[in-house]
Motif scaffolding. Structure first.
Motif, short mmCIF file in Angstrom:
data_model
loop_
_atom_site.label_atom_id
_atom_site.label_comp_id
_atom_site.label_asym_id
_atom_site.label_seq_id
_atom_site.Cartn_x
_atom_site.Cartn_y
_atom_site.Cartn_z
N PHE A 42 0.80 -1.22 0.00
CA PHE A 42 0.00 0.00 0.00
C PHE A 42 0.84 1.26 0.00
CE2 PHE A 42 -2.73 -3.18 1.94
CZ PHE A 42 -3.89 -3.02 1.21
N GLY A 43 2.13 1.10 0.27
CA GLY A 43 2.93 2.27 0.58
C GLY A 43 3.47 3.03 -0.62
N SER A 44 3.26 2.54 -1.82
CA SER A 44 3.77 3.28 -2.96
C SER A 44 2.82 3.06 -4.13
CB SER A 44 5.17 2.78 -3.35
OG SER A 44 5.07 1.48 -3.90
N LYS A 45 2.95 3.91 -5.13
CA LYS A 45 2.02 3.74 -6.25
C LYS A 45 2.28 2.41 -6.97
CE LYS A 45 4.66 6.09 -9.87
NZ LYS A 45 4.69 7.07 -10.94
N PHE A 46 3.53 1.95 -6.93
CA PHE A 46 3.81 0.67 -7.57
C PHE A 46 3.15 -0.47 -6.82
CE2 PHE A 46 7.28 3.11 -9.45
CZ PHE A 46 7.10 2.77 -10.78
N GLY A 47 3.24 -0.40 -5.49
CA GLY A 47 2.61 -1.44 -4.68
C GLY A 47 1.11 -1.49 -4.93
N ILE A 48 0.49 -0.34 -4.93
CA ILE A 48 -0.96 -0.29 -5.14
C ILE A 48 -1.30 -0.77 -6.54
CG2 ILE A 48 -2.94 1.26 -5.27
CD1 ILE A 48 -1.51 2.93 -3.07
N ALA A 49 -0.50 -0.34 -7.52
CA ALA A 49 -0.74 -0.78 -8.89
C ALA A 49 -0.65 -2.30 -8.97
CB ALA A 49 0.28 -0.15 -9.84
N GLU A 50 0.34 -2.88 -8.28
CA GLU A 50 0.50 -4.33 -8.31
C GLU A 50 -0.68 -5.03 -7.66
OE1 GLU A 50 2.65 -6.34 -9.81
OE2 GLU A 50 3.54 -4.60 -10.77
N LEU A 51 -1.22 -4.41 -6.59
CA LEU A 51 -2.41 -4.97 -5.96
C LEU A 51 -3.52 -5.10 -6.99
CD1 LEU A 51 -2.93 -3.33 -2.47
CD2 LEU A 51 -2.50 -5.72 -3.00
N PHE A 52 -3.70 -4.06 -7.77
CA PHE A 52 -4.74 -4.10 -8.80
C PHE A 52 -4.40 -5.12 -9.88
CE2 PHE A 52 -6.04 0.07 -7.12
CZ PHE A 52 -7.41 -0.16 -7.04
N VAL A 53 -3.12 -5.18 -10.23
CA VAL A 53 -2.68 -6.12 -11.26
C VAL A 53 -3.03 -7.55 -10.86
CG1 VAL A 53 -0.58 -7.19 -12.19
CG2 VAL A 53 -0.87 -4.71 -12.29
N LYS A 54 -2.80 -7.87 -9.56
CA LYS A 54 -3.07 -9.22 -9.11
C LYS A 54 -4.55 -9.44 -8.85
CE LYS A 54 0.42 -11.84 -8.54
NZ LYS A 54 0.75 -12.78 -9.63
N THR A 55 -5.24 -8.37 -8.45
CA THR A 55 -6.65 -8.52 -8.11
C THR A 55 -7.52 -8.70 -9.35
OG1 THR A 55 -6.28 -7.14 -6.17
CG2 THR A 55 -8.55 -7.40 -6.88
N THR A 56 -7.13 -8.04 -10.44
CA THR A 56 -7.96 -8.04 -11.65
C THR A 56 -8.30 -9.45 -12.16
OG1 THR A 56 -7.16 -5.89 -12.25
CG2 THR A 56 -8.06 -7.22 -14.02
N PRO A 57 -7.30 -10.30 -12.42
CA PRO A 57 -7.67 -11.63 -12.90
C PRO A 57 -8.45 -12.41 -11.86
CG PRO A 57 -5.31 -11.53 -12.46
CD PRO A 57 -5.83 -10.13 -12.38
#
Lengths: 334, 377, 317
Positions: A42-57
């Motif tokens: 949650f602590g960086s835009k990359f981390g949050i972006a990755e959360l979405f990347v993994k959550t999407t599929p």
């Protein structure tokens, strides 16, 4: 605050404590480890972006399991449907001469249709012959995975990949746009939009009603004149289409080419995602996010402490088991 | 609905985590800034990204041995992440290491190439080393070993030791590196025994020991009396041991698993390359280069011979090895013409040397190999 | 590539294929038998892969530490039983969803063995070697195919009949089947459904664990992470293929084992096949086979009617 809100807290807390003990045994400060999991996710835009990347599929495969589940069907085959969807999308991206603007929509359609076709097999067999769908969907996963492997070693092998088992990179027109300089891509919106559409269909339409009736009480459905067979086939097709779309989003949003292993078990993870959300499409998004977090946070644990991937597996398994266990306890009490 | 309650709690935890996370990040930055005061001796941190679990007993295991070696030797901090999915998770993992301030990041699988290049663009001060690829950048170098040289030498042993003139090769998956190994091995066989053929069976696996053993047994039952392999596990060695055949190991000295059968092995020693890179980084003299070292540097080599290997065979192998060590032959040796493919076409004319470029995409078998490269057009 | 048919037969192709099928089928047979017992009682355990890998590791580690592979086999069974107990606890006591718990067992098994297994990489333990059964092994052809295996091959065969007997000829078996078909009725007849399901799941786990240990102690004879390589999933298909009948599991397991090695045998005699396409064959065959079975004779291939459903007294599903 009554007990039923307290129990989930306890089950999550229990899993945190249990895993914490495991970490402590390995000489890792559990509080620090959990902080790392959170900050890296949650602590960086990359981390949050990755959360979405993994959550999407996971949203899409979760729905692919949830929709048939509403009608009482087990779709263990989201993994294979995802692979076939990715395959179809790749064929469009690599082989079809289309105007740029049409490429992504065609990939989208092709992946949905291919996922549908793949899910139609077990759906049809279940509806017509009452063939156990758990096993037929599971078996078809392997066929799909080997099929994709065959394609990337053969007909779809790229010209610029030095004979490695990859397709060539997709053209920009076949790639989902990315944002913020991260891997956060357009597919995230597609998945969320689909979840709301599914919610609408399941709750507000006649089809959704008949699905729920068949799932809740097949006999009542019969009296009400609802064709159980049709519901079985339609829900499987629906689920298959979504898993297929997940495959398209993976190749055109993340991988940007077809490879032998395009899914890290998203199809299987869709099962706990769907169950945790009790098949509710809105809740599927949340439970998918929870699993996305387990992936991203788990990999943060690995990069930070060099714990073996095995620890991450155990961690994920324990959390799900504790939640499921706690969940069952509440449901039995209620 | 009770489940909803559960998920609401999850959501709450997420939000809390988000806030805590942001706060943490802000705090961390302030603490770490003064820590980067210039000191006379630079502290180096190295990270490794592996494609399979360290427990694969082969490819990743050997890289991890190299990691442990440099950690010991230079007293530097190393970290690793294993079982990282190519194309899916690699970019995140590599980026995390860059973000955490690792000075040099090793990505040890061909499939990590795209991700390595992508992340490297965002972290120009971090050094990236990608194993077995061909893309470089100002801060991205590549490294690999000329394993085919060791394969060639072991091929000589196999060609000299076979009585049936049938040598089995249990191959993993049809990618250039594996094919290169088979061809080099076959050229070694041909060098000492032009009548012998190398029979290839593909398993399609990297570490499914049961299948690999079965593949080796199939070759043995068809009359092969020497078995070579490419997979991570020593299962093929055992198959040879149990059936009175000879075997050639790969990755590491596998004699422990097949004391009678194991003639020698083509082995990796990654610590050589890792030491070199770390020293360059520590000295501040690192620059992007394409390291592709061979037997002369010790990155690849052959394991000690079995007692069953007679002196004249050892001499033959040593003679060829000396050619590499003394620089009598180009590094690409034994891929020096004339080389024919399976259909008898001349691939390289007399005296012509194959290029590294051609190595990278090799997709044919030399003429004394029996078998097909699957799904190739 | 052209193949000389006569040469193929005389070169022992068939003999070696059949002998390999038995070998490759044995770990599958153990695990399939285990899952049949489990599923017959109404519990669906999707976690075979996790239990098998746990068995493979435990067997190897015990044999390495004690030098006794048979102790390894037994303890691998108990390790499998321990994981199966977790499944039973969630499925029977907590009435939780059996599919999820099973899937989580896979992660748990891979995780635990990966974590503790690292120190055993590249070690050599004591193994179980093939024996040549006197007289019988010297029968031409048949002797080579059937009578030159390790003792566990024969144990698996024997177990298939023991389990058949247990299920269909004993009171305990009757109770298992009743719990799987109609737990309400079984309950009303005084069967302790929960107890039966616990015992069946754990007995099943025991056998699956042995199947895993067979891989590391008698077949591949080494330990690597993830060495079961998906065999647990194949066994789930095999259970259905065999129609929940132990005796049919023998045929199914050997057939699947044979399909697994067929690709190598063909390649070794110079028959160019795509191993990717061939790898699909067992799965496609199973689906087609199932299809024919359900069309022809539905009832004989029905799953236990209450498979995967939790049983709560007084509550109908």
């Amino acid at each position: 605050m009554n007990l039923r809100y307290l129990t989930p807290v306890i089950s999550i807390a229990a899993s945190l404590v249990f895993v914490g003990i495991m970490l402590a045994v390995m000489g890792i400060n559990p509080v620090e480890a959990y902080t790392v999991m959170f900050t890296r996710s949650f602590g960086s835009k990359f981390g949050i972006a990755e959360l979405f990347v993994k959550t999407t599929p996971l949203i899409l495969t979760g729905l692919a399991v949830a929709i048939p589940l509403r009608a009482g069907l087990w779709n263990i085959g989201a993994e294979g449907q995802l692979y076939m969807g990715a395959f179809a999308a790749s064929v469009v991206a690599l082989k079809m001469p289309l105007p740029d603007l049409l490429i992504l929509p065609t990939m989208f359609l092709a992946s949905a249709l291919m996922g549908m076709a793949w899910a139609a097999i077990p759906g049809f067999l279940k509806a017509k012959f009452d063939l156990n769908e758990i096993i037929s969907t599971l078996l078809l996963n392997y066929v799909a995975i080997h099929w994709v492997e065959y394609m990337v070693y053969g007909p779809l092998r790229g010209k610029e990949v030095y004979n490695f088992p990859f397709s060539d990179l997709f053209s920009d027109a076949a790639t989902l746009p990315r944002f913020f300089g991260t891997r956060f891509h357009f597919g995230v919106f597609i998945a969320i939009l689909i979840a709301f559409i599914v919610y609408y269909i399941l709750t507000k339409t006649d089809f959704g009603f008949s699905v729920r009736v068949v799932g809740a009480n097949p006999r009542a459905a019969e009296y009400a004149g609802i064709s159980r067979e049709r519901v079985i086939i339609y829900t499987m097709l629906f689920g298959g289409a979504l898993a297929g779309i997940a495959g398209m989003i993976e190749v055109s949003g993340i991988q940007l080419r077809l490879r032998p292993a395009i899914s890290t078990g998203y199809g299987y993870a869709g099962i706990p995602v769907a169950l945790l959300a009790s098949g509710n499409p809105i809740l599927v998004m949340l439970s998918a996010a929870l699993f996305g977090f387990l992936y991203v946070g788990g990999s943060a644990l690995q990069t930070t402490y060099s714990v073996p991937v095995a620890v991450v597996y155990v961690f994920q398994a324990l959390i799900v088991l504790f939640i499921i266990g706690g969940n069952s306890l509440i449901q039995r009490r209620g | 609905m009770k489940v909803k309650g559960l998920l609401l709690v999850v959501l709450a935890v997420f939000i809390a985590g988000f806030i805590a996370g942001c706060a943490q990040e802000g705090g961390e930055k302030q603490v770490t800034t003064p820590a980067t005061t210039p000191s006379e001796k630079k502290e180096i941190k190295a990270a490794f990204v592996y494609v399979s679990p360290v427990g694969d007993a082969g490819w990743t295991y050997m890289h991890d041995q190299g990691r442990k070696f440099i950690e010991q030797k230079y007293g530097i901090k190393t970290a690793y992440t294993e079982n990282v999915a190519e194309g899916g998770d690699d970019e995140r993992v590599i980026r995390e290491y860059a973000e955490q301030g690792y000075d040099v990041i090793f990505t040890t699988s061909f499939g990590f190439m795209d991700a390595t290049i992508t992340v490297a663009k965002d972290y120009p001060d971090t050094i990236f080393m990608h194993c077995s690829g061909y893309k470089t950048a100002k801060n991205v170098g590549t490294y690999f070993g000329r394993m085919y040289q060791a394969r060639y030498l072991t091929g000589i042993v196999a060609g000299a030791m076979t009585k049936s003139n049938k040598i089995g090769y249990v191959a993993a998956v049809p990618i250039p590196e594996v094919i290169r190994g088979i061809n080099a091995f076959a050229l070694g066989v041909k060098k000492v025994n032009p009548d012998a053929k190398v029979y290839v069976v593909w398993t399609g696996t990297w570490y499914d020991p049961a299948k690999e053993k079965e593949a080796a047994l199939s070759l043995i039952s068809e009359g092969c009396d020497v078995i070579a392999q490419h997979q991570d596990s020593p299962a093929a060695q055992q198959a040879a041991e149990e059936n009175g055949a000879y075997s050639i190991g790969y990755h590491s000295d596998m004699s422990k698993f097949a004391p009678k059968a194991h003639l020698t092995a083509a082995v990796w020693n990654w610590s050589v390359i890792y030491s070199y890179i770390i020293e360059e980084v520590m000295a501040g003299t690192w620059k992007s280069e394409e390291i592709w070292w061979g037997i002369d540097k010790g990155v690849v080599g052959i394991a000690p011979f079995n007692d069953a290997v007679p002196q004249e065979v050892r001499d033959m192998v040593n003679e060829e090895m000396q050619k590499y060590l003394n620089g009598e032959v180009p590094e690409q040796y034994p891929f020096v013409g004339p080389i024919y493919d399976q259909n008898g076409n001349l691939v390289k004319a007399e005296g012509e040397v194959m290029t590294d470029e051609e190595f990278l995409s090799m997709n044919f078998f030399v003429d004394n190999v029996v078998g097909e490269i699957p799904a190739s057009e | 590539m052209r193949v000389d048919v006569e040469a193929v037969i005389t070169s022992g192709f068939i003999i070696s294929l059949l002998a390999s099928s038995i070998r490759a089928g044995t770990p599958l047979l153990f695990a399939t038998l285990g899952e049949i017992v489990t599923e017959r009682s109404g519990i669906l355990n999707l976690g075979l892969e996790g239990i098998m890998i746990t068995g493979a590791f435990t067997g190897f580690a015990v044999s390495f530490l004690t030098g006794n592979p048979w102790l390894g086999i037994v303890l691998a069974g108990f390790a499998g039983m321990a994981l199966a107990f977790v499944h039973a606890f969630f499925s029977v006591t907590l009435k939780a969803n059996q599919s999820i718990t099973g899937l989580m067992l896979v992660l748990l098994g891979l995780g635990i063995t990966g974590f503790f297994g690292r120190d055993y990489i590249g070690q050599v333990a004591t193994y179980i070697d093939p024996i040549e059964i006197p007289v019988l092994s010297s029968i031409p052809v048949v002797g080579e195919i059937v009578f030159r295996h390790d003792p566990l091959v024969y144990l698996a065969l024997l177990l298939a009949f023991v389990i058949w007997f247990l299920l269909f000829r004993t009171r305990y078996g009757l109770e298992i089947i009743a719990s799987g078909e109609n737990p309400e009725a079984a309950d009303s007849l005084g069967v302790d459904v929960d107890r039966i399901r616990y015992l069946s799941t754990m007995l099943g786990g025991f056998l699956v664990g042995i199947g895993g240990a067979y891989l590391s102690l008698a077949y591949a004879k080494l330990w690597t992470e993830g060495m079961t390589a998906g065999r647990g999933w194949i066994c789930l298909a095999l259970v259905i293929f065999s129609g929940w009948m132990p005796q049919r599991a023998i045929l199914g397991a050997y057939l699947f084992g044979g399909l697994d090695v067929l690709s190598f045998k063909l390649q070794a005699v110079g028959f160019g096949v795509s191993y990717h396409l061939l790898a699909m064959v067992p799965y496609v065959v199973t689906i087609i086979f199932l299809l024919f079975s359900v069309i022809r004779k539905r009832e004989a291939f029905g799953a236990p009617a209450s498979l995967g459903l939790p049983y709560i007294r007084g509550k109908r599903y």
